[in-house]
Design an enzyme around this catalytic site. Structure first.
Site, PDB file in Angstrom:
ATOM      1  N   THR A 269       0.834  -1.208   0.000  1.00  0.00           N
ATOM      2  CA  THR A 269       0.000   0.000   0.000  1.00  0.00           C
ATOM      3  C   THR A 269       0.872   1.263   0.000  1.00  0.00           C
ATOM      4  OG1 THR A 269      -0.098  -0.417   2.358  1.00  0.00           O
ATOM      5  CG2 THR A 269      -2.104  -0.874   1.095  1.00  0.00           C
ATOM      6  N   PHE A 396      -7.562   5.538   4.150  1.00  0.00           N
ATOM      7  CA  PHE A 396      -7.157   4.591   5.195  1.00  0.00           C
ATOM      8  C   PHE A 396      -8.368   3.871   5.801  1.00  0.00           C
ATOM      9  CE2 PHE A 396      -3.422   7.482   5.162  1.00  0.00           C
ATOM     10  CZ  PHE A 396      -2.436   6.531   4.938  1.00  0.00           C
ATOM     11  N   CYS A 403      -7.286   1.602   8.972  1.00  0.00           N
ATOM     12  CA  CYS A 403      -5.875   1.216   8.948  1.00  0.00           C
ATOM     13  C   CYS A 403      -5.199   1.541  10.274  1.00  0.00           C
ATOM     14  CB  CYS A 403      -5.178   1.980   7.820  1.00  0.00           C
ATOM     15  SG  CYS A 403      -3.443   1.543   7.668  1.00  0.00           S
TER      16      CYS A 403
HETATM   17  C1  HEM Z   1      -0.500   4.356   2.141  1.00  0.00           C
HETATM   18  C2  HEM Z   1      -0.469   3.289   2.893  1.00  0.00           C
HETATM   19  C3  HEM Z   1      -1.664   2.539   3.383  1.00  0.00           C
HETATM   20  C4  HEM Z   1      -2.960   2.546   2.939  1.00  0.00           C
HETATM   21  C5  HEM Z   1      -3.548   3.347   1.771  1.00  0.00           C
HETATM   22  C6  HEM Z   1      -3.708   1.633   3.771  1.00  0.00           C
HETATM   23  C7  HEM Z   1      -5.076   1.408   3.647  1.00  0.00           C
HETATM   24  C8  HEM Z   1      -5.801   0.610   4.512  1.00  0.00           C
HETATM   25  C9  HEM Z   1      -7.237   0.459   4.475  1.00  0.00           C
HETATM   26  C10 HEM Z   1      -8.180   1.145   3.488  1.00  0.00           C
HETATM   27  C11 HEM Z   1      -7.580  -0.392   5.474  1.00  0.00           C
HETATM   28  C12 HEM Z   1      -9.007  -0.841   5.834  1.00  0.00           C
HETATM   29  C13 HEM Z   1      -9.394  -2.044   5.014  1.00  0.00           C
HETATM   30  C14 HEM Z   1     -10.829  -2.506   5.238  1.00  0.00           C
HETATM   31  O1  HEM Z   1     -11.659  -1.777   5.762  1.00  0.00           O
HETATM   32  O2  HEM Z   1     -11.094  -3.638   4.824  1.00  0.00           O
HETATM   33  C15 HEM Z   1      -6.365  -0.815   6.131  1.00  0.00           C
HETATM   34  C16 HEM Z   1      -6.313  -1.706   7.182  1.00  0.00           C
HETATM   35  C17 HEM Z   1      -5.134  -2.129   7.768  1.00  0.00           C
HETATM   36  N1  HEM Z   1      -3.867  -1.649   7.514  1.00  0.00           N
HETATM   37 FE1  HEM Z   1      -3.368  -0.220   6.173  1.00  0.00          FE
HETATM   38  N2  HEM Z   1      -2.854   1.082   4.680  1.00  0.00           N
HETATM   39  C18 HEM Z   1      -1.603   1.608   4.494  1.00  0.00           C
HETATM   40  C19 HEM Z   1      -0.461   1.333   5.215  1.00  0.00           C
HETATM   41  C20 HEM Z   1      -0.374   0.422   6.252  1.00  0.00           C
HETATM   42  C21 HEM Z   1       0.804   0.157   7.041  1.00  0.00           C
HETATM   43  C22 HEM Z   1       2.144   0.867   6.847  1.00  0.00           C
HETATM   44  C23 HEM Z   1       0.484  -0.829   7.930  1.00  0.00           C
HETATM   45  C24 HEM Z   1       1.324  -1.482   8.992  1.00  0.00           C
HETATM   46  C25 HEM Z   1       2.563  -1.194   9.264  1.00  0.00           C
HETATM   47  C26 HEM Z   1      -0.913  -1.175   7.710  1.00  0.00           C
HETATM   48  C27 HEM Z   1      -1.612  -2.144   8.395  1.00  0.00           C
HETATM   49  C28 HEM Z   1      -2.980  -2.333   8.308  1.00  0.00           C
HETATM   50  C29 HEM Z   1      -3.705  -3.301   9.128  1.00  0.00           C
HETATM   51  C30 HEM Z   1      -3.104  -4.272  10.136  1.00  0.00           C
HETATM   52  C31 HEM Z   1      -5.059  -3.161   8.794  1.00  0.00           C
HETATM   53  C32 HEM Z   1      -6.233  -3.929   9.408  1.00  0.00           C
HETATM   54  C33 HEM Z   1      -6.769  -3.139  10.617  1.00  0.00           C
HETATM   55  C34 HEM Z   1      -7.889  -3.890  11.372  1.00  0.00           C
HETATM   56  O3  HEM Z   1      -8.875  -4.283  10.736  1.00  0.00           O
HETATM   57  O4  HEM Z   1      -7.738  -4.049  12.572  1.00  0.00           O
HETATM   58  N3  HEM Z   1      -1.400  -0.389   6.689  1.00  0.00           N
HETATM   59  N4  HEM Z   1      -5.297  -0.175   5.542  1.00  0.00           N
END
Ligand code: HEM
Length: 474
Positions: A269, A396, A403
């Site tokens: 991402t 996010f 996120c």
């Molecule tokens: C530009 C960078 C990023 C974008 C655009 C992004 C986007 C997202 C989005 C849209 C979700 C929600 C997904 C859903 O509702 O199904 C999500 C969840 C998540 N992201 Fe990111 N993310 C990014 C970077 C990161 C980074 C750097 C990490 C960890 C170091 C991370 C870890 C996670 C985790 C673990 C979830 C699940 C959270 C939960 O449901 O408890 N993401 N991300």
């Protein structure tokens, strides 16, 4: 009377399977959105999903009293590697999500992320040294090098584990296996189980990919155990943390699932975001000039430090505008707790999948105007970002399942973009390059090659001094 939700014509039994290009599903969703407008539905193998494409509907389904995240078909396949890890856990039944979430949330607060700045800079400096030494004539595979940065950063920062991707000729085998696993998981999500069972060779290959993924997490865990350290990074917290409320820790398998979750969710991402940012800046020279001027004026020839985080408005505007036009996680899925009506007229049954097509919702002309398709960081400046309608920008995600790594990615992107533009003048290797997008779980520009000419009077990066001056509180 409820309004009929439009549906593209489909095939008998299979439904709209052929409406979605499995190599780039987001592009099919986008084309259908252009044709059908704010809402349409798809039926595949008898299962219906509704796709929403406007800010108003995205905002409505972000009401957590009515809707919650649903693990959609392709995410079900992701569970083969990510199980009940944070991203793919099913709530409320999978209780390990609450334990992992409670344990890890404090580590993802901006002031804690600030402590990771030196490790982030360590990896970014490896990219800088590589590009400097290659010189201006080298043609750089942007996505490959930026993915090296983001994968190594998440490994080092979350697990104190060095993948050393810059010390290898080709992409790390773990990264290759992960990309192939994600691609195949998307395709499996769109196949009927009976068809999948017949695909013996593909299934074997898929098993082998998972073996490679789990072999890496085995190695990460074994290395940490051998160190017998009580380091409280993400890995240490997953391994030894106990939930304050229940006193419970996480089982070994869930720890592995979460490690893979961070490696998957935490690198592609951010890498996609950075490559899109470089693409948009290189195709908008005036925006690139403004950004470089802001960086030069703010830093005056010294290195970026954590005191500089969030102090450069144009940089933040570029990042927000990049993720508006190219939300690298381009869709998410929710479902209502009860039968409901959205947009005042569309009936959705309890539990039915609603795909939030973030890519199109964030291009809604009603919110962003007739130039919504254009890259204009200025639309995010001077309080305009804060003044936009509720939930118009959701790169996010939203709510409880948003996120966890937002602050991590935001800091990482600032360090990377500032350092790259401070050190180099960039140019597209092919000035006629036309954007082509590749999709695994996330999206990024494909075949986007650049040249990097080292700038004069830049601060030199021989070794990495500490850039951590403390998290800015003002
Ligand atoms: C530009 C960078 C990023 C974008 C655009 C992004 C986007 C997202 C989005 C849209 C979700 C929600 C997904 C859903 O509702 O199904 C999500 C969840 C998540 N992201 Fe990111 N993310 C990014 C970077 C990161 C980074 C750097 C990490 C960890 C170091 C991370 C870890 C996670 C985790 C673990 C979830 C699940 C959270 C939960 O449901 O408890 N993401 N991300």
């Amino acid at each position: 009377m409820h309004a009929t939700i439009p549906r593209p014509p489909g095939l008998p039994l299979l439904g709209n399977v052929d409406a979605i290009d499995q190599d780039v599903p987001f592009q099919s969703l986008h084309l259908l959105a252009q044709k059908y407008g704010e809402i349409y539905e798809l039926e595949m193998f008898g299962t219906k999903r509704v796709v929403i494409n406007s800010q108003a509907l995205m905002s409505e389904v972000s009401d957590e009293k009515r809707f919650s995240k649903k693990i959609a078909e392709n995410s079900t396949q992701l569970r083969n590697a990510a199980g009940d890890g944070l991203f793919t856990a099913r709530l409320p039944e999978e209780k390990n999500w609450y334990i992992a979430h409670n344990l890890l949330m404090p580590l993802f607060k901006p002031d804690k992320i600030c402590d990771l700045a030196d490790d982030m800079m360590d990896i970014v400096s490896q990219l800088v040294l590589k590009w400097q030494r290659l010189g201006p004539d080298a043609i750089i595979d942007t996505a490959a090098d930026i993915s090296r940065v983001t994968l190594d950063i998440v490994c080092l920062c979350a697990m104190s584990y060095r993948l050393n991707s810059f010390y290898r000729e080709s992409v790390h085998p773990f990264a290759v296996a992960m990309a192939d696993f994600l691609l195949e998981s998307t395709k499996r999500g769109a196949r009927a189980p009976a068809v999948q069972n017949l695909m013996v060779a593909e299934n074997k290959k898929y098993e082998a990919l998972m073996k490679t993924l789990f072999a890496t997490t085995d190695d990460i865990l074994a290395q940490r155990r051998a160190l017998s350290t009580d380091k409280q990074d993400i890995l240490g917290t997953l391994m030894y943390g106990k939930d304050k409320e229940t006193g419970q820790g996480l089982p070994e398998k869930t720890i592995q699932y979460n490690l893979l979750t961070f490696l998957i969710a935490g690198h592609e991402t951010t890498s996609g975001m950075l490559v899109f940012a470089l693409y948009y800046l290189l195709t908008h020279p005036e925006a690139m000039r403004k950004l470089q001027e802001e960086i030069d004026t703010t830093l005056g020839g010294r290195l970026f430090t954590t005191k500089d985080l969030n102090t450069m408005p144009y940089l933040i505007a570029v990042m927000r505008e990049t993720l508006r036009l190219a939300p690298t996680a381009p869709a998410r899925t929710v479902a209502p707790f009860e039968d409901t009506v959205i947009g005042g007229k569309y009936f959705i049954a309890k539990g039915e999948s609603i795909i939030v097509n973030t890519y199109d919702c964030q291009r809604d002309r009603k919110v962003w105007g007739e130039d919504a398709e254009e890259f204009k960081p200025e639309r995010m400046l001077d309080g305009k970002y804060d003044a936009m309608p509720r939930q118009a920008w959701q790169a996010f995600g939203y709510g409880e399942r948003a996120c966890i790594g937002g602050a991590f990615a935001w800091q990482e992107a600032q360090i990377a973009l500032v350092t790259i533009f401070q050190q180099f003048d960039l140019a597209m290797a092919d000035p006629k390059y036309q954007l082509a997008v590749k999709q695994t779980l996330s999206i990024k520009p494909a075949n986007f090659f650049i040249r990097a000419t080292p700038r004069k009077d830049k601060p030199r990066l021989f070794a990495v001094p500490s850039i951590n001056k403390g998290y800015p509180t003002a």
